[in-house]
Enzyme design. Structure first.
Site, PDB file in Angstrom:
ATOM      1  N   GLY A 178      40.108  34.468  28.000  1.00 34.25           N
ATOM      2  CA  GLY A 178      40.566  33.311  27.242  1.00 34.25           C
ATOM      3  C   GLY A 178      39.408  32.441  26.809  1.00 34.25           C
ATOM      4  O   GLY A 178      38.464  32.228  27.565  1.00 34.25           O
ATOM      5  N   ARG A 190      40.457  40.825  25.483  1.00 32.88           N
ATOM      6  CA  ARG A 190      40.639  41.458  26.794  1.00 32.88           C
ATOM      7  C   ARG A 190      40.594  42.969  26.569  1.00 32.88           C
ATOM      8  O   ARG A 190      41.203  43.484  25.645  1.00 32.88           O
ATOM      9  CB  ARG A 190      41.973  41.028  27.410  1.00 32.88           C
ATOM     10  CG  ARG A 190      42.076  39.508  27.560  1.00 32.88           C
ATOM     11  CD  ARG A 190      43.334  39.085  28.285  1.00 32.88           C
ATOM     12  NE  ARG A 190      43.559  37.646  28.197  1.00 32.88           N
ATOM     13  CZ  ARG A 190      42.973  36.746  28.963  1.00 32.88           C
ATOM     14  NH1 ARG A 190      42.115  37.150  29.890  1.00 32.88           N
ATOM     15  NH2 ARG A 190      43.222  35.453  28.825  1.00 32.88           N
ATOM     16  N   ASP A 200      37.407  34.619  35.832  1.00 30.47           N
ATOM     17  CA  ASP A 200      37.223  35.561  36.940  1.00 30.47           C
ATOM     18  C   ASP A 200      37.275  37.017  36.508  1.00 30.47           C
ATOM     19  O   ASP A 200      36.512  37.844  37.010  1.00 30.47           O
ATOM     20  CB  ASP A 200      38.228  35.284  38.067  1.00 30.47           C
ATOM     21  CG  ASP A 200      39.668  35.270  37.588  1.00 30.47           C
ATOM     22  OD1 ASP A 200      39.919  35.474  36.387  1.00 30.47           O
ATOM     23  OD2 ASP A 200      40.559  35.052  38.435  1.00 30.47           O
ATOM     24  N   THR A 255      36.019  28.764  31.536  1.00 28.16           N
ATOM     25  CA  THR A 255      37.479  28.788  31.669  1.00 28.16           C
ATOM     26  C   THR A 255      37.981  27.363  31.820  1.00 28.16           C
ATOM     27  O   THR A 255      37.371  26.556  32.524  1.00 28.16           O
ATOM     28  CB  THR A 255      37.921  29.624  32.883  1.00 28.16           C
ATOM     29  OG1 THR A 255      39.322  29.403  33.132  1.00 28.16           O
ATOM     30  CG2 THR A 255      37.142  29.268  34.142  1.00 28.16           C
ATOM     31  N   ASP A 284      40.565  26.522  33.406  1.00 22.83           N
ATOM     32  CA  ASP A 284      41.328  26.380  34.652  1.00 22.83           C
ATOM     33  C   ASP A 284      40.536  25.765  35.801  1.00 22.83           C
ATOM     34  O   ASP A 284      41.122  25.314  36.787  1.00 22.83           O
ATOM     35  CB  ASP A 284      41.880  27.738  35.098  1.00 22.83           C
ATOM     36  CG  ASP A 284      42.975  28.251  34.174  1.00 22.83           C
ATOM     37  OD1 ASP A 284      43.551  27.429  33.434  1.00 22.83           O
ATOM     38  OD2 ASP A 284      43.242  29.469  34.190  1.00 22.83           O
ATOM     39  N   ASP A 333      38.882  27.212  38.118  1.00 21.16           N
ATOM     40  CA  ASP A 333      39.283  27.901  39.347  1.00 21.16           C
ATOM     41  C   ASP A 333      38.203  28.820  39.924  1.00 21.16           C
ATOM     42  O   ASP A 333      38.507  29.696  40.733  1.00 21.16           O
ATOM     43  CB  ASP A 333      40.557  28.709  39.113  1.00 21.16           C
ATOM     44  CG  ASP A 333      40.421  29.731  37.988  1.00 21.16           C
ATOM     45  OD1 ASP A 333      39.404  29.709  37.268  1.00 21.16           O
ATOM     46  OD2 ASP A 333      41.349  30.546  37.815  1.00 21.16           O
ATOM     47  N   ARG A 360      47.674  28.609  35.583  1.00 24.58           N
ATOM     48  CA  ARG A 360      48.580  29.604  36.167  1.00 24.58           C
ATOM     49  C   ARG A 360      48.489  29.650  37.685  1.00 24.58           C
ATOM     50  O   ARG A 360      49.500  29.713  38.379  1.00 24.58           O
ATOM     51  CB  ARG A 360      48.261  30.987  35.579  1.00 24.58           C
ATOM     52  CG  ARG A 360      49.218  32.088  36.031  1.00 24.58           C
ATOM     53  CD  ARG A 360      48.897  33.412  35.352  1.00 24.58           C
ATOM     54  NE  ARG A 360      47.597  33.928  35.732  1.00 24.58           N
ATOM     55  CZ  ARG A 360      46.530  33.935  34.933  1.00 24.58           C
ATOM     56  NH1 ARG A 360      46.616  33.431  33.722  1.00 24.58           N
ATOM     57  NH2 ARG A 360      45.380  34.425  35.336  1.00 24.58           N
TER      58      ARG A 360
END
Length: 328
Positions: free
Chosen positions: A16, A77, A108, A131, A133, A135, A177
């Protein structure tokens, strides 16, 4: 492993997109030029590596990209890269171009690909945490996270205008997510009534009680922030459950979705991406391979990719405590 002689570096973005990726590419390429290296752009991530979509970069490619969202190298992807056969094709193309090392910008999954490639073919690589996120461990903030939070807060501020005008209860779903970083930051920054994140489950009856208390206090608007991967369900699902308990409420649902990925990167993300882009090139020249460059306490650190991916990084309990206090 002894440091290899590196003369050519390939740069790719994968997974992403996130605001600041262009700034990271620009910084890596400019750092490469500074150290008299040849820099190559690999288009469409690992898929482009397999399809040999690789171009030698010069200064024209990185002019006026710092302020642009997305990634001019494009992203994708690649299911084929997950196979040994796909990685073999990618390796042959790297050899054909004489590329000695890679800078991989992504989340990741992207960093996992770099790790596998290094393990199987010994291609030196450094990952950059691109990213929204936030994370990945090994960095206080990921590239794009700050911009995504700003975008979410700006949207929620606009939603509050209509929520206040009509005494409505809004459920706003943000990205995240598996991690609630955007939700908790956007929730605190927008004075949300409640925040639901993947790390913590809030029973529906607790949420309903909280909303009833706010109603008695005559709050003019109520906005509940929901991370898309929340344990209680998505915003739509939660809204339906709450409606059963509060049938008189005028309930609306807004899903911000990919809006959060776009837009010009914030000043923070531009600075972060620029520092890490330079750190990636310098790390490779110093013999730091199979690591992710991050920023902790404003200092560049290199964390083994495997550790950055596997180690849990969750919302700070202090943030959650503050959010609870401020929403009463």
């Amino acid at each position: 492993m002894e440091p290899k002689t590196i003369k050519k570096i390939g740069v790719l973005t994968s997974g992403g997109d996130s605001p600041g990726m262009n700034a990271a590419i620009r910084a890596a390429v400019r750092a490469g030029f500074y150290y008299n290296l040849e820099m190559y752009g690999i288009y469409r991530g690992y898929e482009g590596l397999i399809q040999n979509d690789i171009k030698k970069l010069d200064s024209r490619y990185i002019t006026h990209v710092l302020e642009r969202g997305g990634t001019f190298l494009k992203s994708a992807r690649s299911a084929e890269f997950r196979t040994p056969e796909g990685r073999s094709k990618a390796y042959e193309n790297i050899k054909a171009h004489g590329i000695d090392a890679l800078v991989v910008i992504g989340g990741d999954g992207s960093l996992t690909g770099a790790h596998l490639f290094f393990q199987e073919y010994g291609i030196p690589s450094i990952g950059l945490p691109g990213t929204i996120d936030n994370d990945l461990s090994g960095t206080d903030s990921t590239i794009g996270f700050d911009t995504a939070c700003n975008t979410a807060i700006e949207a929620i501020d606009k939603i509050r205008d209509t929520a206040t005008s009509h005494d409505r209860l809004f459920f706003v779903e943000v990205m995240g997510r598996d991690a609630g970083f955007i939700a908790i930051n956007a929730g605190i920054g927008s004075a949300a009534a409640a925040i639901l994140i993947p790390e913590k489950k809030m029973p529906i009856d607790h949420l309903v009680d909280k909303l009833k208390i706010r109603s008695k206090a005559k709050k003019s608007s109520n906005i509940v922030i929901v991370a898309e991967g929340g344990k209680s369900g998505g915003a739509g699902e939660i809204a339906e459950k709450v409606k059963k308990f509060l049938p008189s409420y005028d309930i609306k649902v807004t899903i911000l979705g990919h809006l959060q990925r776009g837009g010009a990167p914030s000043s923070f993300d531009r600075l972060l991406a620029s520092k890490l882009g330079v750190a990636a090139v310098e790390g490779l020249l110093q013999g730091k391979y199979d690591v992710m460059a991050g920023l902790i306490n404003n200092k560049v650190v290199y964390t083994p990719i495997k550790k950055a991916i596997i180690d849990d990084k969750s919302v700070d309990e202090e943030d959650f405590r503050i959010a609870k206090i401020l929403s009463t």
